[in-house]
Design an enzyme around this catalytic site. Structure first.
Site, short mmCIF file in Angstrom:
data_model
loop_
_atom_site.label_atom_id
_atom_site.label_comp_id
_atom_site.label_asym_id
_atom_site.label_seq_id
_atom_site.Cartn_x
_atom_site.Cartn_y
_atom_site.Cartn_z
N HIS A 464 0.84 -1.21 0.00
CA HIS A 464 0.00 0.00 0.00
C HIS A 464 0.87 1.26 0.00
O HIS A 464 0.73 2.13 -0.86
CB HIS A 464 -0.92 -0.03 1.23
CG HIS A 464 -1.81 1.16 1.36
ND1 HIS A 464 -3.15 1.13 1.04
CD2 HIS A 464 -1.56 2.44 1.75
CE1 HIS A 464 -3.67 2.33 1.23
NE2 HIS A 464 -2.73 3.15 1.68
N GLU A 465 1.77 1.33 0.96
CA GLU A 465 2.61 2.53 1.07
C GLU A 465 3.52 2.66 -0.15
O GLU A 465 3.79 3.77 -0.61
CB GLU A 465 3.43 2.52 2.36
CG GLU A 465 2.60 2.54 3.65
CD GLU A 465 1.55 3.64 3.67
OE1 GLU A 465 1.74 4.69 3.04
OE2 GLU A 465 0.50 3.44 4.33
N HIS A 468 1.70 4.51 -2.83
CA HIS A 468 1.79 5.97 -2.67
C HIS A 468 3.16 6.45 -3.15
O HIS A 468 3.28 7.48 -3.81
CB HIS A 468 1.62 6.36 -1.20
CG HIS A 468 0.21 6.28 -0.69
ND1 HIS A 468 -0.84 6.93 -1.30
CD2 HIS A 468 -0.32 5.63 0.38
CE1 HIS A 468 -1.96 6.68 -0.62
NE2 HIS A 468 -1.67 5.90 0.40
N HIS A 471 3.39 6.66 -6.88
CA HIS A 471 2.66 7.84 -7.36
C HIS A 471 3.57 9.07 -7.29
O HIS A 471 3.58 9.92 -8.18
CB HIS A 471 1.44 8.04 -6.46
CG HIS A 471 0.29 8.75 -7.12
ND1 HIS A 471 -0.90 8.97 -6.48
CD2 HIS A 471 0.13 9.28 -8.35
CE1 HIS A 471 -1.73 9.60 -7.29
NE2 HIS A 471 -1.13 9.80 -8.44
ZN LIG Z 1 -3.02 5.22 1.90
#
Ligand SMILES: [Zn+2]
Length: 674
Positions: A464-465, A468, A471
């Site tokens: 998940h991290e 980010h 991105h």
């Molecule tokens: Zn998040």
């Protein structure tokens, strides 16, 4: 200049930064900033991107880069001296940026650029930055006539006070409650570690026996595990009526809710919106309250049959346990028993298959395969021996981005997991700055000669991290304020992160990241199947519950009239008629402690949780169609979503990638509802 925080030529000098550097650096940067703002605001030159907006971008980039190093160290190697320096300077920084946001001389110049004949010649990213600035000044009340401006300011202040009071009332009523239980037999079923904690809590109050409170680590296990039904009911009632008319009048949130809703509506109307939901959506991906309501109602229609099935299974199981009239305070208890029976496996067992090196290699392999890059360890000064530095390059060796990885929990490190920006990508005067990210987790450090072992949840957190991080690091935007995650709508920012989680549920990906710490074996298929089934346990019930909260929130801030006869409680009952399968008792006062929307940033935004899940599941479904490790699809995801950052709307990026607007089908399928 020897202050390492004022060094902008390369990577941060984490080995040199000391608390005493913070104030001199920030004072100097803020003074420089104020001087620049003054000279720009009073300049007689016709404002352009180059002589005005870019200057402000440069200033913001410098201040933010220095401050991100301070903020990061405050979070991961905290000390009393650093904390003091951080807090002192945070206040100065907040003042500086709030003055900036109120400076109408700057607003006039941004507007002049927007209306100039040269505006069309700016890049899409630059146009977006100017448009965002004009929008934000407008939403801050910059266009209001004088007396309305005063009212707008008064409303904003009153709203912050009311939100703070709402949260205090929830906290105070939560803190105030305590139940002391002398007879341990009353707590049969509750796990041993919870009993130990409740005993210690009683002792700290000079009492014998156990202290049970409404704080989650105490409340939740009692509701989940206590065989004593009366105890569960008593505790549930106390919890569900916090900050309501059933307690002390000074802690009652009912009048605060009405006042908040009235003022939010007035604030929105001052800015020419019909209601507060429209104001909230002005900066989000969703277009209108109507669109959000339709989205939620469609999802509810599809999920409700599964929720009803979950519910009837639960009711049937409750009868087996001797509960013939299942109530709200039985739901967690019965669910836990059913879950244990159906999907018993332990986190401890799963953990043995996920040693750190194997998991990291697996994560990097996914990224390398779908994006056609290399991820490898590199060198840079860090703040702790356990923090490491990596770089991402293209196959021709070109540097794309870099990141710090700090995985283990330790003293003086803030809990949780997050990604933050150290350096943001931009090109100024043909000079490229490559992006750098901080990836921070709080997993257990290795013990003895064994490697660190991660639970499956922790593996998901890391993916998940890292999403980010991608991105931020894979952006191709050249202008600071919309580069990477900057300027991405709030309800779309979780797309890349939740997207990455999907790989942790993909058998052919996941099994290659497993290696039993003792035997070296891959994770057995049977165990994996159980994990998937457990993930989808009661997915229908959970989905309609989230929809109930979301619909209540969006309707409360759009259709609902705070000056009318209908109350928020009437509204939530109507919403439940439509979507809920669990009906709480009539004395339940859920709205009175719904802090997300009354005290947090989620007002007319609670739908974002489901919205972002739909986006990420639907984006991932293109990989499912083309092969989950398809490089062509990965390149498209990079080019159309990750690369574009905030330089265009999230909907434009999504449609460019997926070839159509988002559909809810993939999410329902991933949750076993198809
Ligand atoms: Zn998040």
């Amino acid at each position: 200049m020897s202050n390492p925080l004022l060094h902008f030529a390369g990577l941060p000098k984490f080995n040199e930064i000391k608390p005493e550097h913070v104030s001199p650096a920030m004072d100097s940067l803020l003074a420089e900033g104020r001087a620049l703002v003054d000279s720009l605001a009073t300049s007689k030159e016709i404002p352009t991107w180059q002589n005005f907006a870019l200057e402000l971008e440069n200033m913001d980039e410098k201040i933010s880069r220095a401050w991100s190093q301070v903020g990061h160290m405050n979070a991961v190697v905290n000390s009393p001296e650093l904390r003091e320096a951080y807090n002192d300077n945070l206040a100065k920084l907040t003042d500086f940026y709030s003055d900036l946001a109120q400076d109408e001389r700057l607003y006039a110049k941004y507007r002049a650029i927007k209306n100039s004949v040269d505006f069309d010649k700016l890049s899409a990213a630059q146009q977006k930055i100017i448009n965002n600035e004009v929008r934000d000044f407008k939403l801050g009340g910059a266009e209001l006539p004088k007396e309305k401006k005063a009212r707008f300011k008064a409303i904003s202040e009153e709203l912050s006070k009311l939100a703070a009071k709402f949260e205090e009332n929830v906290l105070d009523t939560t803190n105030e409650y305590a139940m002391f239980i002398k007879d341990g037999a009353q707590l049969t079923g509750v796990p041993e570690d919870v009993l130990q904690a409740s005993k210690a809590a009683a002792m700290a109050d000079d009492k014998t026996g156990h202290k049970i409170t409404l704080h989650f680590p105490s409340y939740l296990p009692v509701l989940q595990y206590a065989d004593n039904r009366n105890l569960r009911e008593t505790l549930y009632r106390a919890y569900a009526t916090r900050a309501s008319e059933f307690g002390k009048p000074e802690f009652d949130n009912t009048p605060i809710i009405t006042q908040l809703l009235k003022l939010r509506k007035e604030e929105a109307e001052l800015l020419d919106f019909n209601n507060f939901a429209e104001l909230s959506l002005a900066t989000k991906m969703a277009d209108s309250p109507k669109q959000v309501i339709e989205f939620l109602e469609t999802l509810a229609e599809r999920a409700k049959p599964y929720a009803e099935k979950d519910m009837s299974e639960l009711v049937a199981y409750a009868k087996k346990l001797g509960i013939t009239d299942m109530q709200a305070w039985d739901v967690s208890y019965v669910s836990e028993k059913l879950r244990e029976e159906k999907y018993a496996f332990s986190d401890q067992e799963v953990k043995q298959y996920f040693p750190e090196a194997k998991v990291l290699a697996g994560l990097f392999k996914v990224v390398e395969t779908i994006f056609g890059v290399f991820v490898r360890k590199s060198n840079a000064p860090t703040w702790h021996k356990d923090a490491h530095f990596y770089e991402i390059t293209r196959h021709d060796g070109t540097l794309v981005g870099q990141f710090y990885l700090d995985l283990y929990a330790r003293n003086n490190k803030r809990g949780g997991a997050w990604m933050d920006e150290a350096i943001t990508r931009r090109i100024v005067n043909n000079k490229l700055t490559t992006p750098v990210a901080y990836l921070t987790c709080n997993f257990s450090a290795p013990v003895g000669d064994k490697p660190a072992l991660f639970t499956h949840d922790e593996v998901i957190t890391m993916f998940h991290e890292f999403g980010h991080g991608l991105h931020h690091m894979l952006t191709q935007v050249d202008d600071y304020s919309v580069s990477g995650i900057k300027g991405v709508e709030w309800d779309a920012v979780e797309l890349p992160s939740q997207f990455m989680e999907n790989f942790c549920w993909e058998w052919d990906v996941l099994r290659h990241m497993t290696q039993h710490v003792d035997t070296g074996a891959q994770i057995p298929r049977e165990l994996f199947d159980k994990m998937v089934a457990a993930k989808n346990f009661q997915a229908g019930m959970q989905t309609v519950r989230q929809i109930e909260f979301s619909l209540f929130d969006i309707k409360l801030h759009s259709e609902f009239d705070p000056n009318g006869v209908k109350t928020p409680l009437n509204l939530i009952e109507e919403v439940r008629d439509q979507v809920a399968v669990v009906r709480p008792p009539i004395w339940n006062r859920f709205p009175n402690n719904f802090s997300h929307i009354f005290a947090g940033g989620y007002a007319a935004g609670y739908y974002s949780y489901k919205w972002a899940e739909v986006l990420s599941a639907d984006a991932y479904s293109l990989f499912e169609e083309n092969g989950v490790l398809s490089e062509a699809t990965g390149q498209k995801f990079w080019q159309e979503i990750l690369a574009k950052g905030g330089s265009r709307t999230a909907m434009e990026s999504f449609v460019a990638f997926r070839g159509r607007e988002p559909s809810i089908d993939a999410l329902l399928r991933h949750n076993g509802m198809n």
